[in-house]
Scaffold this active site. Structure first.
Site, PDB file in Angstrom:
ATOM      1  N   GLY A  66       0.599  -1.079  -0.015  1.00 39.68           N
ATOM      2  CA  GLY A  66       0.182   0.092  -0.027  1.00 39.68           C
ATOM      3  C   GLY A  66       0.932   1.254   0.040  1.00 39.68           C
ATOM      4  O   GLY A  66       1.932   1.333  -0.491  1.00 39.68           O
ATOM      5  N   SER A  67       0.324   2.404   0.401  1.00 39.83           N
ATOM      6  CA  SER A  67       1.047   3.705   0.324  1.00 39.83           C
ATOM      7  C   SER A  67       2.164   3.898   1.043  1.00 39.83           C
ATOM      8  O   SER A  67       2.866   4.601   0.557  1.00 39.83           O
ATOM      9  CB  SER A  67       0.031   4.999   0.764  1.00 39.83           C
ATOM     10  OG  SER A  67      -1.358   4.857   0.414  1.00 39.83           O
ATOM     11  N   THR A  68       2.605   3.087   2.048  1.00 45.77           N
ATOM     12  CA  THR A  68       4.005   3.235   2.487  1.00 45.77           C
ATOM     13  C   THR A  68       5.179   2.956   1.823  1.00 45.77           C
ATOM     14  O   THR A  68       6.211   3.351   1.826  1.00 45.77           O
ATOM     15  CB  THR A  68       4.191   2.092   3.890  1.00 45.77           C
ATOM     16  OG1 THR A  68       3.742   0.630   3.454  1.00 45.77           O
ATOM     17  CG2 THR A  68       3.213   2.471   4.860  1.00 45.77           C
TER      18      THR A  68
END
Lengths: 367, 696
Positions: B290-292
């Protein structure tokens, strides 16, 4: 008189190599125990090393001492030997070190008188064969007297009771008698008679039947793996673990617990475990070379006494090596015979090197 | 003449004797080959079995200490009861006498006492009173031997890092990885044996003492580990997830300061837990980040001068790659700077950066950050994760990779790559053991930190750290902001891959990665909560607060002075509720994440069909908005908006709603009938016309 040449180089070389392998393997198989018992890892190595140095000196002396002069010492050596064999039963001098062997304690060193007996019997028989060469093909004047002597000596050793050494000496003398021209029929009859007596004993005396079971346990050691089969199994486990290249020098596992005194009777099993087939076969081949050179020296010796003496000394080493290797490889019953030149054992090493010295001396007069 | 004949005879007989010896020696070589080569394997196995049977004395296993010097794993001696069967004369009596003390069946004991083995274990590692009772019986052939028994004073503390020990050897974690160092060297009990081998050994003759194992000093800080464990316990209560985990490292050295996950186990009784519990998810769990993961994309873009933080980017709400419109979580961020793209976590912005970098460059950086390969941490069972193959991946794969989909990575990889940015762009190899000491405490080996590679320049790293910290302080980071300290951080919400492929619609892996203080980063941390079944469903409000609470306590523990100017942003008291209807779960969560709302999703479907309070209502800040999804059996279903979706996506979406698709043409969805928002019955047919996307 007799012409002198250099000593037999191959005999010398194989002796040195076996001695070297012996020293390395005595250290490898004893260091852990030595450290435990004496706080130093090289206790056994040091003792074996001292006797190796002494033995090499004796070997040198033996090679310089003209062999035909030994004929003058036949009687003294024989009687000293009888004396020693009796002395082991004198309390304070003789003692049991293991169940079946008796030793003499000279304070600084303990030794087995049977080491002297081996030499005495070879010397006696060689001299006898030369002296009685005219009658040797007869039974009564040729064979019977020497049979009585060997019977007496065997009886003394059996009182210890050291069956393995008795057999070694009997076999050596028989092979020597064969070489000296005793008729095969006579030798065969004696062997057959002996065989019949033993068979009868086994059949009719329960105690001997029991003994037989013990002796033949090597045929199937797995029947009693924790009892009579123990040592053979442990020996085979060590050898089997070695494979082609061995587990590596010093890396034996079997030497820790499973083979008692691995630097002694079963040192060859440790050689096979640590150095594998390559090391194990090398040792056999070295003995083969040593025996071959010994018999060559006998064949080329200029006189009968030289031939018999060389044959007898070579046979003593050959019989011991054959029995020891046969036991360790599980093809002969356990007897307690050490591997000449390789196993730990001070006086035994000293005597074997002395034999080699005498052989080297004989080799210098080859025709 | 007589003599000459005799010489010939002697020669013949000598040769015959020699031949017999030679024959025997050759036979012995053959016998040797037989024993070593033909019987070798069998004998080796038997020898091995014999050596392992317990004539050995186990050494005391080395202890494991935290960096503060507290004991994490130690060994106490315990006695084992052994029998030497050949010495046991009265098998029945012995078995009867021992059975009640050892709490074993008489038949079992009888069988063991009758084995044709040199030595047999009756029961291992018994309590002291049992050993005393056995010794008091003075039974023939029954002995005790001392072995080492493992204990863990901290209970479950650090169980995944420590691992555990079976009867004889470490089986998991550090106990397994450092088996050789911890084990020590066996000692031996030596029995007397008769030289003829006719009598069985009767008495212990000698004892060669064992050499005890080395002690390990870990990089784990006991205090931080405690803080982490406590916060994880709280997270388990609050969110009831399947897994949760935290890994904290020192960015400058790669030393792991804390490592914990849930569910955990008590190493002393590891066998009472299921095997899946033993695995350390921080190194073995791989999932779409995901966004990490956007940190890797923006690092590469800045480092390669593709963009600067002040460049502009216009988000229309989607990005087109491989003829597919890949949506942003918002309906369109409009005009932003790249810094705002980062703050908004704007997917099209990242897809644009990734696409401009190209597959090779982007994945060069992704790999340089340590993804797609093992980090080399000194723990067993590390998963390397899976990345797209640069040679075969599509442009759409590149686009989704840029914002954290499509690739599987592990928590430790994410922690280390964030630590690399914290460490001025240098990636370190993670490590958990720093010193090996002998039983007297003398240093045997010091394990130095190891630099893996320089990934980005210190300038890029510092610029990015400031931008990330600014983002946290801008308001949406309210749940993760550590008051008094500037911390860089990024939330992530990743969909879970279903066992059979495709995404699970209602379970997410919520994560947060961050480090600080950014002026001199002392700690980098990755937090994940996998499959939360209650509470809010988005990263910022689940993983963020865990990060915040741990960091706040660590800063206090380290006595790092807070800066009074860095305060929680003033929040408005009332705000207007945004619209969530017709967003997918994921979109709704990302939106709530970015705009600082707490969201509760009800229902099984993927599309949001209703919300309370409704869009446009004024609500107090922090109010939880409850949203509903379809379908619900016979209930009416709101037709979702299909425009711009591929045939496959359309079909998947409709099947989620329990609707059937009648497709016309190919390409992307252009026209649908009924229109989006119409109420229909479950099982109804939706006609969709596909065609070429209109040129923009």
């Amino acid at each position: 008189m007799k012409t002198r040449q250099g000593p037999d180089a191959l005999l010398l070389l194989s002796t040195f190599l076996l001695l070297g392998i012996g020293l390395v393997m005595v250290y490898s198989s004893s260091s852990v125990w030595s450290l435990y018992e004496f706080d130093i890892s090289y206790y056994y190595l040091r003792r074996q090393g001292i006797f190796a140095v002494l033995g090499l000196a004796v070997m040198y002396l033996g090679s310089r001492f003209n062999y035909w002069n030994w004929r003058r010492f036949v009687q003294p050596v024989f009687w000293v030997n009888i004396l020693l064999l009796l002395l082991v039963f004198v309390p304070g001098v003789g003692f049991d070190r293991t169940e079946a062997q008796r030793w003499i304690n000279l304070g600084f060193v303990q030794f087995q008188p049977t080491d002297v007996t081996k030499f005495a019997m070879v010397l006696f028989t060689a001299n006898y064969l030369v002296a009685k060469k005219e009658y040797i093909h007869t039974f009564k004047r040729g064979l019977l007297p020497v049979l009585l002597v060997i019977g007496l000596i065997s009886g003394l050793i059996m009182m210890q009771p050291d069956l393995g050494t008795t057999l070694t000496i009997m076999m050596t003398v028989f092979i020597l008698l064969f070489g000296g021209g005793v008729r095969v029929l006579h030798l065969g009859s004696v062997a057959a008679a002996g065989g019949s007596i033993i068979t009868a004993l086994i059949l009719f005396v329960p105690r001997f039947r029991y003994q037989l079971a013990r002796v033949t346990s090597f045929l199937n050691p797995w029947e009693d793996p924790t009892g009579s089969g123990w040592q053979i199994i442990q020996s085979l486990l060590a050898i089997g673990s070695g494979s082609l290249g061995g587990v590596g020098l010093g890396a034996s596992r079997q030497k820790f617990l499973y083979l008692p005194e691995p630097w002694s009777d079963f040192i060859y099993a440790i050689i096979c475990e640590e150095l594998g087939f390559i090391g194990g076969a090398a040792v056999i081949i070295l003995f083969l070379i040593l025996i071959w050179r010994g018999f060559r020296i006998a064949i080329s010796a200029p006189d009968l006494f030289g031939k018999y003496l060389a044959m007898g000394l070579t046979t003593i080493i050959a019989v011991q090596a054959s029995i020891n290797l046969g036991v360790v490889l599980g093809t002969l019953p356990v007897t307690g015979i050490t591997l000449p030149l390789v196993s730990y054992g001070g006086t035994s090493l000293l005597m074997n090197l002395a034999f080699i010295g005498i052989l080297l001396n004989i080799s210098r007069y080859s025709t | 003449m007589e003599t000459r004949v005799s010489y010939t005879l002697v020669r013949k007989r000598l040769l015959k004797s020699l031949a017999v010896f030679a024959f025997f020696m050759v036979y012995l070589i053959g016998r040797l080959a037989w024993v070593q080569f033909i019987q070798g394997d069998e004998l080796r196995d038997k020898a091995l079995a014999q050596w392992n049977r317990g004539l050995t004395v186990q050494p005391q296993r080395g202890s494991i200490y935290s960096r503060n010097g507290t004991l994490l794993a130690g060994s106490a001696t315990a006695e084992s009861i052994i029998a030497i069967p050949s010495e046991v004369k009265d098998v029945e009596g012995t078995a009867q006498a021992l059975a009640p003390i050892l709490e074993m069946k008489v038949e079992v004991l009888r069988e063991r006492l009758e084995r044709t083995q040199f030595e047999v274990f009756l029961k291992r590692k018994v309590d002291d009173d049992v050993a005393m009772a056995v010794k008091a019986l003075k039974l023939r052939g029954i002995r005790t031997t001392i072995e080492s028994k493992r204990f863990y004073p901290g209970g479950n503390l650090g169980s995944h890092a420590l691992g555990f020990v079976g009867i004889d050897e470490g089986l998991e974690g550090i106990e397994f990885f450092y088996e050789k160092e911890l084990m020590g060297q066996k000692g031996y009990i030596v029995y007397e044996a008769d030289a003829r081998g006719r009598e069985l050994p009767d008495a212990v003759q000698a004892y060669l003492p064992p050499i005890n194992g080395y002690d390990l000093v870990l990089t784990i800080d006991e205090v931080i580990q405690h803080i982490v464990e406590k916060e994880l316990d709280r997270a388990m209560l609050d969110f009831a997830p399947e897994y949760a985990g935290v890994i904290a490292v020192d960015p400058k050295t790669g030393e792991i300061l804390a490592m914990a996950s849930r569910p955990d186990f008590y190493p002393e009784i590891y066998a009472d837990y299921s095997e899946s519990t033993w695995r350390n998810p921080l190194i073995s769990h791989s999932f779409e980040p995901g966004s990490t993961f956007k940190l890797a994309t923006i690092s590469a873009a800045l480092e390669e001068d593709i963009v600067t933080l002040h460049d502009g980017y216009y988000c229309r709400g989607f990005f087109t790659a491989s003829g597919r419109n890949i949506k942003c979580w918002s309906s369109g961020h409009g005009s932003q700077t790249i810094k705002e793209v980062l703050w908004n976590s704007c997917n099209p912005g990242f897809m644009s950066m990734g696409t401009r970098l190209g597959k090779e460059k982007l994945f060069e950086y992704i790999r340089a950050f340590g993804y797609g390969g093992r980090t080399g941490v000194d723990l067993p069972g590390e998963n390397p994760g899976i990345l797209f193959n640069v040679k075969t991946m599509s442009d759409a794969d590149l686009a989704v990779s840029s914002f954290g989909q499509g690739n599987a990575v592990t928590p430790i990889q994410q922690a280390m790559s964030a630590a690399a940015i914290a460490n001025g762009g240098t990636l370190m190899r993670p490590m958990i053991v720093k010193e090996i000491r002998d039983e007297n405490g003398d240093l045997v080996k010091k394990i130095p930190p190891k630099e893996v590679r320089k990934v980005i320049t210190a300038e890029t790293a510092s610029e990015l750290s400031i931008a990330l910290a600014d983002g946290v302080e801008r308001g949406s980071g309210v749940y993760s902001m550590v008051e008094g300290y500037r911390m860089a951080g990024k939330t992530g919400t990743a969909e879970k891959i279903a066992p059979g492929g495709g995404y699970l619609s209602n379970l997410y892996i919520l994560s947060y990665v961050g480090y600080g203080p950014i002026e001199n980063p002392r700690i980098a941390m990755y937090v994940f909560v996998d499959g939360a079944t209650k509470g809010p469903n988005w990263g910022g409000q689940v993983a963020g607060p865990i990060f915040k609470r741990i960091m706040t306590q660590v800063m206090q523990y380290w006595n790092i002075a807070p800066n009074d100017e860095i305060l929680q942003p003033k929040l408005p008291e009332e705000i207007v509720a945004p619209n969530f209807v017709n967003l997918t779960r994921k979109q709704a969560m990302d939106k709530a994440d970015q705009e600082g709302f707490s969201l509760r999703i009800e229902g099984e479907g993927d599309l949001i069909v209703g919300q309370v309070p409704p869009a446009g209502a004024n609500i107090p800040f922090g109010t939880t908005i409850i949203v509903y999804t379809g379908p619900g059996g016979e209930r009416e279903i709101t037709v979702p908006l299909l425009e711009g979706l591929s045939l496959r996506e359309t079909s998947e979406l409709l099947s989620l709603f329990g609707l059937r698709l009648e497709a016309i043409g190919s390409g992307i969805a252009i026209i649908q009938e009924p229109l989006a928002g119409t109420q229909v019955e479950s099982g109804d047919v939706i006609k969709v016309e596909f065609g070429e996307p209109s040129q923009e």
